[in-house]
Design an enzyme around this catalytic site. Structure first.
Site, PDB file in Angstrom:
ATOM      1  N   ARG A  15     -64.766  60.855   7.438  1.00  0.00           N
ATOM      2  CA  ARG A  15     -65.901  60.580   8.344  1.00  0.00           C
ATOM      3  C   ARG A  15     -67.178  61.288   7.887  1.00  0.00           C
ATOM      4  NH1 ARG A  15     -64.192  62.134  14.114  1.00  0.00           N
ATOM      5  NH2 ARG A  15     -63.031  63.758  13.014  1.00  0.00           N
ATOM      6  N   SER A 427     -65.178  61.152  32.486  1.00  0.00           N
ATOM      7  CA  SER A 427     -65.290  62.315  31.602  1.00  0.00           C
ATOM      8  C   SER A 427     -66.672  62.947  31.695  1.00  0.00           C
ATOM      9  CB  SER A 427     -65.008  61.905  30.154  1.00  0.00           C
ATOM     10  OG  SER A 427     -65.898  60.898  29.735  1.00  0.00           O
ATOM     11  N   GLU A 599     -60.806  42.593  25.038  1.00  0.00           N
ATOM     12  CA  GLU A 599     -60.746  42.728  23.581  1.00  0.00           C
ATOM     13  C   GLU A 599     -59.841  41.731  22.871  1.00  0.00           C
ATOM     14  OE1 GLU A 599     -59.922  46.500  20.836  1.00  0.00           O
ATOM     15  OE2 GLU A 599     -61.530  46.647  22.289  1.00  0.00           O
ATOM     16  N   HIS A 689     -74.699  55.503  26.470  1.00  0.00           N
ATOM     17  CA  HIS A 689     -74.514  55.506  25.020  1.00  0.00           C
ATOM     18  C   HIS A 689     -75.808  55.813  24.278  1.00  0.00           C
ATOM     19  CE1 HIS A 689     -70.904  53.436  26.406  1.00  0.00           C
ATOM     20  NE2 HIS A 689     -70.344  53.893  25.307  1.00  0.00           N
ATOM     21  N   CYS A 721     -70.563  54.423  31.838  1.00  0.00           N
ATOM     22  CA  CYS A 721     -69.311  54.750  31.170  1.00  0.00           C
ATOM     23  C   CYS A 721     -69.086  56.257  31.276  1.00  0.00           C
ATOM     24  CB  CYS A 721     -69.394  54.295  29.706  1.00  0.00           C
ATOM     25  SG  CYS A 721     -67.802  53.859  28.977  1.00  0.00           S
TER      26      CYS A 721
END
Length: 750
Positions: A15, A427, A599, A689, A721
């Site tokens: 990464r 979260s 998805e 985001h 989100c």
């Protein structure tokens, strides 16, 4: 026969691109340093593909954020709001992806959506009245030249014009047809410049051709390509498709004056049938035979059996789609050989493509024998008790009683929440300290007692903060969790976890999908400890947070030896047991996230129900069907297009559902209203985001827009989100504005 791939992973083996780019975002390195690191990474990747013996190497499959955004930038499809900012090209590029908030202006990021039926997300280009399509970028040329300096004549890749139009938004009354001429001219300019640089063939990615195509869409495609191919500027053109078959356009496609066509023989149900009906002798067929979306070894005998039926004379073996959807390499994994031998990540898929080519040429006997031996051995046994439990399920197991309207009244009395109740999705920010403590605990450097103490302190701090700010339904923050799927998988039998199996999800964010190896059962209670602890710290309700069975399946690498339906039902029973344990522990609001419901929805509408929704929706209902009527079930979905499956979502029979909505301008609200959606809803009121904090009044206007479409008694107020990836300052500032806006809106209701 020769070999190639459609594309290669971008983030790097470890990464590297993610970490370098994040340093740039934090202003720790310059733009030049970022670009230099990216150049080095590209060279490394090209060299890997070359050394594996792949004969055609793609270029421009690399991206600093997203390949659709790259295409929009290449052709000057940049909204006026961003075009007017005094930014460098790189800053403007990232402003489109992440938004910009600084001394030079304040703009929101463009919307983000799932890329077809994958967990990759693309940035949605915006065509406006002011959009002047022209060749404006240079990345595709620079990367071709870079590779040429290394002695490689690559095949440049770019999103094709039809797919670019199909996945974009259009404003100010403009339509795709308005941009056909300008796009054809701009693509021809790309052809000319690449030919001048020494390119031989260009790959135009057209996955939109595998969807249901209307007569209007077919006409648009043919008009585009008639004009585009009128002058190829001496360049050979490959139209590359993936994620399915091109049954709606095949007869027209093969008659176009292109030099090559790429077809998917893995997910394309009718691809072989189409090709057997005839493929032009003057064109090259790029046969996608190695699965680019899953990590299991290719069964050479099965692939060869397909290849033997293909009548085309000129064949190039390739992947079924870009390899960005699988991890980089198995070389860094620690599984025992008996397990590891069953996996092929991106680098190993290069070997598979080369092996198949060698076998076809009579040179791969050893590779074929080893592959036959692998598939001749039984990989895993089955859990007879679990199979019997699934076989014994009846309609009653999928039905929650009493019906929604009666439950809604019971819950209103039980919780006594104010109008427009506020909550978050689950979260809270995972700081460096949170991640460091988790890592230390995993390595055995921190005792379980000390780690639990730290987690309790985090929960206490955020429960207190939520109470002080004035949230109505709280969350514990999920500080104990690294990933919403991996965390559950670690407590389920039948799951395996890679050490370095990262896959790009959006931008620089990677996910590490677990692998479903065998039958799935719950090993022990998973979330009860911390959810019940959090509930004990407050009088307000705290949501229990679970990941739903369809999302766990869709965000894992699924088995190929049993159906995804059977795997999902196994997971559903495991999560059902967890739901009942949470309820027994006094947690009365339970959120079962189905972020990835969309998805694996088939790309063709005719397959939606029989192949997917007819079992995916019941699998969700199975999870919560036996809870008490005063237990409130929430679910959450994000970054997909849900407007066309609203009735199916209502049929999930949750009590509350939260959607991503702010980044897509609340488009879903009209559909909720039109379909008389019964479930209570929380359309996200700001985009998490992007790092920008909503302006004062911004959330107020969003709530106003929601209330114009949805009755206030049905509305919840929440972000888009979870907030795991955000920083604490921006998170707190945004959430304070959210609660203030909700309180102000309540006053207007009185």
């Amino acid at each position: 026969m020769s070999t190639t791939i459609i594309g290669f992973p971008r983030l790097g083996e470890f990464r590297e691109l993610k970490f370098t780019t994040e340093k740039y975002f934090r202003k720790e390195i310059s733009a030049d340093e970022l670009l230099a690191a990216a150049k080095e990474l590209r060279a490394k990747h090209w060299n890997i593909v070359k050394e594996k013996g792949i004969s055609e190497i793609p270029s421009n499959d690399f991206s600093h954020y997203d390949n659709v955004l790259d295409a929009a930038f290449l052709f000057n499809v940049v909204p006026s709001s961003v075009r007017g900012l005094e930014l460098t090209d790189l800053e403007r590029y990232f402003a489109l992806a992440r938004g910009y908030q600084g001394e030079k202006g304040d703009v929101r990021a463009l919307p983000m959506k799932k890329w077809f039926n994958t967990n990759y997300h693309y940035i949605v280009p915006k065509f406006e009245k002011e959009t002047q399509v022209k060749l404006a970028g240079h990345k595709i040329f620079e990367e071709f030249a870079e590779a040429k300096e290394l002695g490689l004549v690559t095949r440049p890749v770019v999103v094709g014009p039809f797919t670019l139009l199909q996945v974009s938004d259009f404003e100010d009354g403009v339509a795709p047809a308005d941009f056909v001429d300008a796009l054809a001219t701009a693509y021809q300019e790309v052809f000319a410049k690449l030919a001048e640089l020494g390119a031989k063939r260009i790959q135009l990615d057209e996955p939109s051709l595998v969807k249901d195509l209307s007569a209007e869409e077919k006409a648009l495609f043919l008009d585009l390509y008639k004009k585009l191919l009128a002058d190829k500027k001496g360049l050979e053109v490959l139209i590359q498709t993936y994620f399915g078959d091109v049954r709606d356009i095949y007869s027209d496609l093969v008659q176009l004056p292109v030099d090559a066509i790429g077809l998917d023989f893995v997910e394309g149900k009718k691809t072989l049938e189409l090709v057997k009906g005839g493929f032009p002798a003057d064109k090259t067929l790029y046969a996608g035979i190695v699965n680019g979306k899953n990590i299991w070894r290719n069964n050479y005998e099965k692939s060869l059996a397909v290849l033997e039926q293909i009548p085309a004379e000129n064949i190039v073996l390739t992947s079924s789609c870009s390899l960005l959807h699988v991890p980089f390499t198995t070389a860094n994994e620690e599984f025992e050989p008996a397990i590891l031998n069953h996996f092929a990540f991106a680098v190993e898929k290069l070997d598979e493509i080369r092996d198949l080519d060698a076998i076809r040429n009579g040179q791969g006997a050893e590779a074929l024998a080893a592959n036959k031996e692998l598939f001749a051995t039984e990989r895993v046994g089955e859990n007879a008790e679990l199979r019997a439990r699934i076989a014994g399920l009846t309609d009653a197991d999928y039905t929650r009683l009493p019906a929604f309207a009666e439950r809604e009244a019971i819950q209103e009395e039980a919780f006594k929440l104010p109008a427009l109740p506020t909550t978050t999705i689950g979260s809270f920010p995972q700081t460096k300290e949170v991640r460091a403590k988790r890592l230390a605990f995993r390595k055995g450097e921190l005792s379980a007692e000390d780690y639990d103490k730290f987690l309790a302190e985090q929960i206490d701090e955020w429960i207190k903060w939520q109470e002080e700010v004035g949230f109505d339904v709280l969350v514990h923050g999920e500080f104990e969790r690294n990933d919403m799927v991996e965390y559950f998988g670690q407590n389920l039998s039948g799951y395996l976890f890679s050490k370095n199996g990262w896959v790009q999800s959006y931008g620089m964010r990677g996910v590490k999908p677990p692998i479903i190896w065998g039958d799935v059962t719950r090993l022990n209670p998973i979330t009860v400890k911390w959810s019940s602890y959090a509930q004990s710290r407050t009088e307000k309700p705290v949501k229990g947070m679970l990941t739903g069975p369809v999302t766990i399946l869709n965000w894992s690498f699924p088995r190929e030896d049993i159906s995804i339906k059977d795997s999902t039902l196994q997971i559903a029973l495991a999560i059902k047991d967890e739901v009942l344990d949470l309820e027994a522990a006094g947690v009365k609001i339970i959120q079962i996230d189905e972020a990835a419901l969309r998805e694996k929805l088939p790309l063709r509408r005719s397959d939606w129900y029989e192949d997917y929704l007819d079992w995916a929706i019941p699998a969700f209902r199975l999870v919560h069907s036996t809870v008490a009527p005063d237990t409130q079930i929430h679910t959450h979905m994000c970054y997909s297009e849900f407007t066309d499956i609203i009735p199916a979502i209502d049929n999930m029979d949750a009590d509350v559902i939260s959607f991503e909505a702010s980044r897509s301008n609340l488009e879903i609200l009209d559909e909720l209203k039109a379909k008389n959606f019964q479930t209570e809803v929380g359309p996200g009121v700001y985009d998490i985001h992007s790092p920008r904090v909503p302006n004062e009044g911004e959330i107020d206007h969003t709530i106003e827009a929601i209330l114009a479409k949805v009755p206030s008694k049905k509305v919840w107020i929440n972000p888009d989100c979870g907030l795991k990836t955000r920083g604490i300052p921006e998170t707190k500032a945004s959430l304070v504005r959210l609660v203030e806006a909700a309180k102000a809106a309540r006053q207007h209701l009185k």
